[in-house]
Design a protein around this motif. Sequence first.
Motif, short mmCIF file in Angstrom:
data_model
loop_
_atom_site.label_atom_id
_atom_site.label_comp_id
_atom_site.label_asym_id
_atom_site.label_seq_id
_atom_site.Cartn_x
_atom_site.Cartn_y
_atom_site.Cartn_z
N THR A 277 8.42 0.97 1.48
CA THR A 277 9.79 0.69 1.03
C THR A 277 9.95 -0.67 0.34
N HIS A 278 9.20 -1.66 0.75
CA HIS A 278 9.40 -3.02 0.23
C HIS A 278 8.67 -3.28 -1.08
N TYR A 279 7.48 -2.72 -1.28
CA TYR A 279 6.67 -3.01 -2.45
C TYR A 279 6.38 -1.71 -3.21
N SER A 280 6.36 -1.85 -4.55
CA SER A 280 5.97 -0.74 -5.42
C SER A 280 5.14 -1.31 -6.57
N ILE A 281 3.93 -0.73 -6.76
CA ILE A 281 3.02 -1.19 -7.82
C ILE A 281 2.64 0.02 -8.66
N LEU A 324 -2.86 -2.55 0.35
CA LEU A 324 -3.20 -2.60 -1.07
C LEU A 324 -1.97 -2.98 -1.91
N ALA A 325 -0.82 -2.43 -1.56
CA ALA A 325 0.41 -2.74 -2.32
C ALA A 325 0.74 -4.22 -2.22
N ARG A 326 0.67 -4.76 -1.02
CA ARG A 326 0.98 -6.19 -0.84
C ARG A 326 -0.01 -7.07 -1.58
N SER A 327 -1.30 -6.73 -1.51
CA SER A 327 -2.33 -7.56 -2.15
C SER A 327 -2.20 -7.52 -3.67
N LEU A 328 -1.97 -6.32 -4.21
CA LEU A 328 -1.80 -6.22 -5.65
C LEU A 328 -0.57 -6.99 -6.12
N ILE A 334 1.95 -8.57 -13.93
CA ILE A 334 2.25 -7.41 -14.77
C ILE A 334 1.45 -7.50 -16.07
N GLY A 335 0.78 -6.42 -16.43
CA GLY A 335 -0.02 -6.38 -17.64
C GLY A 335 -1.44 -6.84 -17.46
N GLU A 336 -1.80 -7.34 -16.22
CA GLU A 336 -3.15 -7.81 -15.96
C GLU A 336 -4.01 -6.70 -15.39
N VAL A 337 -5.29 -6.76 -15.74
CA VAL A 337 -6.27 -5.84 -15.16
C VAL A 337 -6.48 -6.22 -13.69
N ILE A 338 -6.65 -5.24 -12.83
CA ILE A 338 -6.84 -5.52 -11.41
C ILE A 338 -8.15 -6.26 -11.20
N HIS A 339 -8.21 -7.07 -10.14
CA HIS A 339 -9.42 -7.84 -9.84
C HIS A 339 -10.50 -6.93 -9.28
#
Length: 360
Positions: A277-281, A324-328, A334-339
């Motif tokens: 509920t709190h994070y959306s990626i 995973l949502a919190r870490s991302l 926004i617009g960056e490739v994931i690590h």
Amino acid sequence: MKWLSLDLQYFAGEKTEKATPKKRQDSRKKGQVVKSQDVNTAILLFMMFILFFVMGGYLKERLMAIYEKGFVEYIQWNVTADTVQSMFFQYTVDGVMVLLPVMIVAVIAGLASNFLQIGFLFTTEPLKFNLGKLNPIKGAKKIFSARALVELLKSLLKITVIGSITFTVIWMNKDQMMIMSLKGLDSALAFFGQMTITMGIAASIGLLIISVIDYIYQRYDHEKNIRMSKQDIKDEHKNMEGDPQIKSKVKERQRQMANSRMMSEVPDADVVITNPTHYSIAIKYDEDKYDAPYVAAKGVDYIAFKIREVAKHHDIPMVENRSLARSLYAKVEIGEVIHEDFYQAVAEVLAYVYRLQNKV
């Protein structure tokens, strides 16, 4: 306590603070600079008398030639239109030849003295018509001001210095002056010319010393005139940085536009990872754009709800993965490739989504 408050308010308007760089720049643009007219006068006089010392012989020959032509040659001419025109033309040429070196040195001395004091500055601000300058009350205040007193004392000092120098030079040469009547014209002209140049150079050096003192006073007076109150400094900072309310509105508008652009990327995402509920990626993998998946949109609380709402409307898969949502959200913009640290976890999520959509 009320008296103390009023007293502090009164002194808050006092111009006790040094001028800021912006205030100095604005004053310079208006032509309000540190300048002593005595510096110009002293340098001009010094250069003129140096010129007379160097070119005295040339100027003497030119003036004597003009005199001889007038009383030896031109006096014998018949007065006609042609002879008068020719005579005036020749006088003009001879006059220019005499005055040209003097004018050139005067212009150079004027430009040099101004450049030494204020550098290069061109402004038409002091030439603008201002009715305030015609105010008789302000004029009377200037007459009886401290600046007027300083100018009076400075004038008396200049008269005293120049008078003393002139008297000293004459007194030192009084004996030679007495016997000039026994010598020829050339000797008398040479003597009095040399004495005049000596007096001029000595007087200009004296004026130059006074002008240095005057320049120091002009700098002090200029600094006093451009002082600022604490409120002036606050207002200047506010004008330079912008009104806080306006800045907050601009930032809010920019934030809204950024959110709108971000939301437009959600329908093209491959998956939305939630907290739930709190994070959306929103994650998107485009081989033509990047070599790895990137964050198309992200948000927390209300923005996260809007991302999920848009994703639901466009049938974008949503996968719940709290860590995973919190870490991302914390580490990828926004617009960056994931690590690289998230490759394994995101790959598993995308593989799961592709299986659901029968893409593998």
